[in-house]
Structure formats: structure tokens, C-alpha cells
Design a protein around this motif. Structure first.
Motif, PDB file in Angstrom:
ATOM      1  N   ALA A 125     -17.716 -22.344 -22.520  1.00  0.00           N
ATOM      2  CA  ALA A 125     -16.973 -23.521 -22.961  1.00  0.00           C
ATOM      3  C   ALA A 125     -15.505 -23.233 -23.230  1.00  0.00           C
ATOM      4  N   PHE A 126     -14.985 -22.173 -22.636  1.00  0.00           N
ATOM      5  CA  PHE A 126     -13.576 -21.859 -22.807  1.00  0.00           C
ATOM      6  C   PHE A 126     -13.014 -21.342 -21.489  1.00  0.00           C
ATOM      7  N   PRO A 127     -11.799 -21.819 -21.097  1.00  0.00           N
ATOM      8  CA  PRO A 127     -11.260 -21.439 -19.787  1.00  0.00           C
ATOM      9  C   PRO A 127     -10.657 -20.042 -19.737  1.00  0.00           C
ATOM     10  N   ALA A 128     -11.517 -19.044 -19.855  1.00  0.00           N
ATOM     11  CA  ALA A 128     -11.076 -17.650 -19.732  1.00  0.00           C
ATOM     12  C   ALA A 128     -12.212 -16.851 -19.114  1.00  0.00           C
ATOM     13  N   ARG A 129     -11.874 -15.840 -18.343  1.00  0.00           N
ATOM     14  CA  ARG A 129     -12.887 -14.958 -17.762  1.00  0.00           C
ATOM     15  C   ARG A 129     -13.318 -13.934 -18.805  1.00  0.00           C
ATOM     16  N   LEU A 130     -14.558 -14.012 -19.226  1.00  0.00           N
ATOM     17  CA  LEU A 130     -15.073 -13.042 -20.187  1.00  0.00           C
ATOM     18  C   LEU A 130     -15.584 -11.821 -19.423  1.00  0.00           C
ATOM     19  N   LYS A 131     -14.878 -10.709 -19.550  1.00  0.00           N
ATOM     20  CA  LYS A 131     -15.225  -9.518 -18.788  1.00  0.00           C
ATOM     21  C   LYS A 131     -16.293  -8.676 -19.482  1.00  0.00           C
ATOM     22  N   LYS A 132     -16.158  -8.542 -20.811  1.00  0.00           N
ATOM     23  CA  LYS A 132     -17.084  -7.670 -21.536  1.00  0.00           C
ATOM     24  C   LYS A 132     -17.091  -8.045 -23.010  1.00  0.00           C
ATOM     25  N   VAL A 133     -18.263  -7.903 -23.636  1.00  0.00           N
ATOM     26  CA  VAL A 133     -18.397  -8.041 -25.082  1.00  0.00           C
ATOM     27  C   VAL A 133     -18.963  -6.733 -25.616  1.00  0.00           C
ATOM     28  N   PHE A 134     -18.224  -6.083 -26.480  1.00  0.00           N
ATOM     29  CA  PHE A 134     -18.701  -4.851 -27.122  1.00  0.00           C
ATOM     30  C   PHE A 134     -19.095  -5.177 -28.562  1.00  0.00           C
ATOM     31  N   ILE A 135     -20.360  -4.934 -28.906  1.00  0.00           N
ATOM     32  CA  ILE A 135     -20.814  -5.045 -30.293  1.00  0.00           C
ATOM     33  C   ILE A 135     -20.789  -3.628 -30.851  1.00  0.00           C
ATOM     34  N   VAL A 136     -19.886  -3.391 -31.786  1.00  0.00           N
ATOM     35  CA  VAL A 136     -19.587  -2.029 -32.228  1.00  0.00           C
ATOM     36  C   VAL A 136     -20.133  -1.764 -33.632  1.00  0.00           C
ATOM     37  N   ILE A 174     -31.766 -16.030 -25.550  1.00  0.00           N
ATOM     38  CA  ILE A 174     -31.220 -17.334 -25.180  1.00  0.00           C
ATOM     39  C   ILE A 174     -29.939 -17.206 -24.348  1.00  0.00           C
ATOM     40  N   LEU A 175     -29.499 -15.972 -24.114  1.00  0.00           N
ATOM     41  CA  LEU A 175     -28.305 -15.773 -23.305  1.00  0.00           C
ATOM     42  C   LEU A 175     -28.650 -15.780 -21.829  1.00  0.00           C
ATOM     43  N   LYS A 176     -27.773 -16.329 -21.026  1.00  0.00           N
ATOM     44  CA  LYS A 176     -27.969 -16.260 -19.586  1.00  0.00           C
ATOM     45  C   LYS A 176     -27.882 -14.809 -19.147  1.00  0.00           C
ATOM     46  N   GLU A 177     -28.591 -14.499 -18.074  1.00  0.00           N
ATOM     47  CA  GLU A 177     -28.666 -13.112 -17.620  1.00  0.00           C
ATOM     48  C   GLU A 177     -27.286 -12.511 -17.371  1.00  0.00           C
ATOM     49  N   LYS A 178     -26.393 -13.298 -16.766  1.00  0.00           N
ATOM     50  CA  LYS A 178     -25.062 -12.787 -16.451  1.00  0.00           C
ATOM     51  C   LYS A 178     -24.304 -12.410 -17.715  1.00  0.00           C
ATOM     52  N   LEU A 179     -24.448 -13.218 -18.782  1.00  0.00           N
ATOM     53  CA  LEU A 179     -23.782 -12.908 -20.041  1.00  0.00           C
ATOM     54  C   LEU A 179     -24.446 -11.715 -20.715  1.00  0.00           C
ATOM     55  N   ARG A 180     -25.795 -11.646 -20.644  1.00  0.00           N
ATOM     56  CA  ARG A 180     -26.508 -10.506 -21.240  1.00  0.00           C
ATOM     57  C   ARG A 180     -26.016  -9.189 -20.660  1.00  0.00           C
ATOM     58  N   GLU A 181     -25.736  -9.192 -19.356  1.00  0.00           N
ATOM     59  CA  GLU A 181     -25.267  -7.975 -18.698  1.00  0.00           C
ATOM     60  C   GLU A 181     -23.883  -7.554 -19.181  1.00  0.00           C
TER      61      GLU A 181
END
Length: 325
Positions: A163-174, A190-197
Motif C-alpha cells: 500500500a505504498f509506492p516504493a520497492r521494498l527490497k528487504k526487511v531485516f528483523i534484528v 498471513i504474508l504473501k510468499e514474495k514478502l515472506r522471502e
């Protein structure tokens, strides 16, 4: 003419049919490019993103932001969320959320989301960020269970990816504490597979294996001296904060009047649909429906989804045709 030019032109034609219908100002070329770049100039997916963006902003109260007024001003300067003043080697912006600074009993969710949106919106003003995307660091080091809100985490992920116009490349949970494993396992379902990856849990001392030290704050193993307040203050320099050119589109009419369904690029208005049903009659509608059923969709989920949407539309037409008998 380039593919990007043609895609932008087509996107604006479709969106501005909608703005004209509701008597609001047309979407600008620059705003359209943001949505298209976030979806690699796939017009259909960019239109989906636009409607998801608009619906999410209405639902979560991310409208008519006043960054110089409380409580948003304090949230922006709290140090909880910031855009680092460096980029990763690919040119992506780096956003940092510090979980231990979040106190759910003192801050409303929609204020946190407003601050997050406001700073992300500043980041994508840069063409480099539009092109190279965003890396999101969710720093849980030193946080307790009282700092965590499952619902807020879910909303942040939804905002970032869908829901935001930006390419999300990676999420690091640190530096995630042990207690986080169960809520994360539920959240990941509940996350889509592409986001889970794209979501990766790492220990604090491992983050420098993925990002250079000069891109990371000192407390995360880097060399960057972190000064949230000064960095975020730069976005509050103008008297009225950052002007949001899309506010009129977001607030022009109530959310319950907005359809969550996104028409295809050759979709019909209600009037055109009624004319079509009247012209082809029941037999024509059934023939069109059978033609669609016989088509073999290409092997991507998006294409299959579009075919299903079109089939659903023709089923509605079939019901309309029956009423003509």
C-alpha cells in the motif's frame, strides 16, 4: 516513445477517468511515475497499488497530516523511526524502526503510521529511492514484550509491501527476543510468499554481513553516528511541513463509497456495462463467458487473477441478461 512513457500515459488515462467521475483534481505525472516505478511499470499492478494506497490511508487515518502539531510532531522526533542519511550499495534508502522506543500505552497506532508514512513519503521524493527501492530494518534489540503490538507490525508490513509506492527490497528483523518467535510464526502465515522471502531475522552482530558497516548505526555494528532528532527535523523545515498533493484524492469522498475492486485496463463503467448487456443479450453474454472459460491463462498468478475477475464480471452480466427476458 519509451515503454515507461506509454505506461505512464495509460495509467493516467485510467486513474483520471476515476478522478473526473468524482470531480477531483487529476493525478500528476510525477505522482503516477512513483506508483509505476514501484511495480516496474506494470500498469495493472500500479493501478491496484494506487487503490490499495488510497484505501489504506483512509482506513488508518493517514490524511491531512500536520507534522508541526501534536501528537505527530513528537512522534516524528521521538527517534522511533527514521530514514538514514546513507544508502546501501545498490542505492536503496535505509529505514530504521527502533522497537524499544515504542510504548503502546502512550502512542496511538494511527499516529505511529502517520509518522512512518510521512517520512517514507519524504524518502520517495528522491528519484534514486524510487528507482532503487527501500531496505527496512526493524530493530528489536533491547525491546520487551510491552513494546510489541502484533496488529501494528502487521499494518506496517502491509503498508510497506502492498500500500505504498516504493520497492521494498528487504526487511531485516534484528535482535528479536525469544518471545517474538511465536507471534512472528503467526504473522508469517498471513504474508504473501514474495514478502515472506524478503523478511529475514538476523542477530545484531550478523547484520553487517548483509549491509556495509558504513550503512549501519554504531549500535548495530556499524560506524554511522545516529542522530534521529536532527535527521527528522530536516523534514519539518517548512512552516506547514511537506505538502501532500494526494490529500484531495484521499479525502474527497467517504471511504465506504470507494470500491475495493480494481477494474481492468479495458473495464466498463456501469453505464457501458448496461449498454453492453442490452446489445448482446443473454446469448451473447453466455458466449463471452464460455470463450473466457476455454482460454488457457499464462502461468502467472497475476494473469490467472485477471481472468477470474473478468469471469466474475461476466457472471454478473449473465444475471443482468436474465432480467432482460
Amino acid at each position: 516513445m519509451t515503454i515507461s512513457f506509454l505506461a505512464t500515459k495509460q495509467f493516467l488515462e485510467e486513474i483520471n477517468k476515476w478522478t473526473t467521475q468524482h470531480s477531483v483534481s487529476p493525478l500528476s505525472w510525477n505522482a503516477a511515475v512513483k506508483f509505476l516505478m514501484a511495480r516496474k511499470f506494470d500498469v495493472y499492478r500500479a493501478i491496484e497499488l494506487f487503490h490499495s494506497y488510497r484505501d489504506t490511508r483512509l482506513k488508518e487515518g493517514i490524511v491531512k497530516l500536520k507534522p508541526h502539531e501534536e501528537p505527530l510532531r513528537s512522534e516524528l522526533l521521538s527517534g522511533k523511526f527514521t530514514i538514514l542519511n546513507v544508502r546501501d550499495p545498490s542505492g536503496a534508502s535505509i529505514a530504521l524502526f527502533t522497537a524499544k522506543l515504542h510504548q503502546p500505552n502512550k502512542t496511538l497506532q494511527h499516529v505511529v503510521l502517520q509518522a512512518l508514512f510521512y517520512l517514507l513519503d519524504q524518502a520517495i521524493e528522491s528519484f534514486e529511492t524510487q528507482r532503487n527501492g527501500l531496505v527496512f530494518i526493524y530493530d528489536m534489540a533491547g525491546s520487551a514484550y510491552t513494546n510489541f503490538e502484533y496488529d501494528l507490525s502487521k499494518k506496517i508490513l502491509h503498508l510497506l509491501k502492498g500500500a505504498f509506492p516504493a520497492r521494498l527490497k528487504k526487511v531485516f528483523i534484528v535482535g528479536a527476543p525469544v518471545w517474538f518467535r511465536f507471534p512472528y510464526s503467526v504473522l508469517s502465515l498471513i504474508l504473501k510468499e514474495k514478502l515472506r522471502e524478503r523478511v529475514q531475522m538476523v542477530k545484531t552482530n550478523e547484520l553487517k554481513q548483509y549491509l556495509p558497516r558504513d550503512c549501519l548505526p554504531e549500535h548495530l555494528g556499524g560506524t554511522l553516528k545516529l542522530d534521529h532528532s536532527s535527521w527528522n527535523k530536516q523534514f519539518l523545515t517548512s512552516p506547514n511541513g511537506h505538502t501532500d498533493s494526494l490529500d484531495e484524492l484521499i479525502t474527497s469522498f467517504p471511504r465506504d463509497e470507494v470500491s475495493i475492486h480494481v477494474p481492468g485496463l479495458e473495464g466498463m463503467t456501469v453505464e457501458e456495462l448496461l449498454d453492453h448487456v442490452s446489445t448482446v443479450q443473454k446469448r451473447g453474454i453466455y458466449e463471452e463467458y464460455e470463450d473466457i472459460r476455454r482460454e488457457t491463462p499464462p502461468g502467472t498468478f497475476n494473469c490467472v487473477g485477471r481472468a477470474v475477475c473478468v469471469c466474475d464480471a461476466h457472471m454478473v452480466c449473465s444475471e443482468g441478461a436474465k432480467s432482460l427476458e
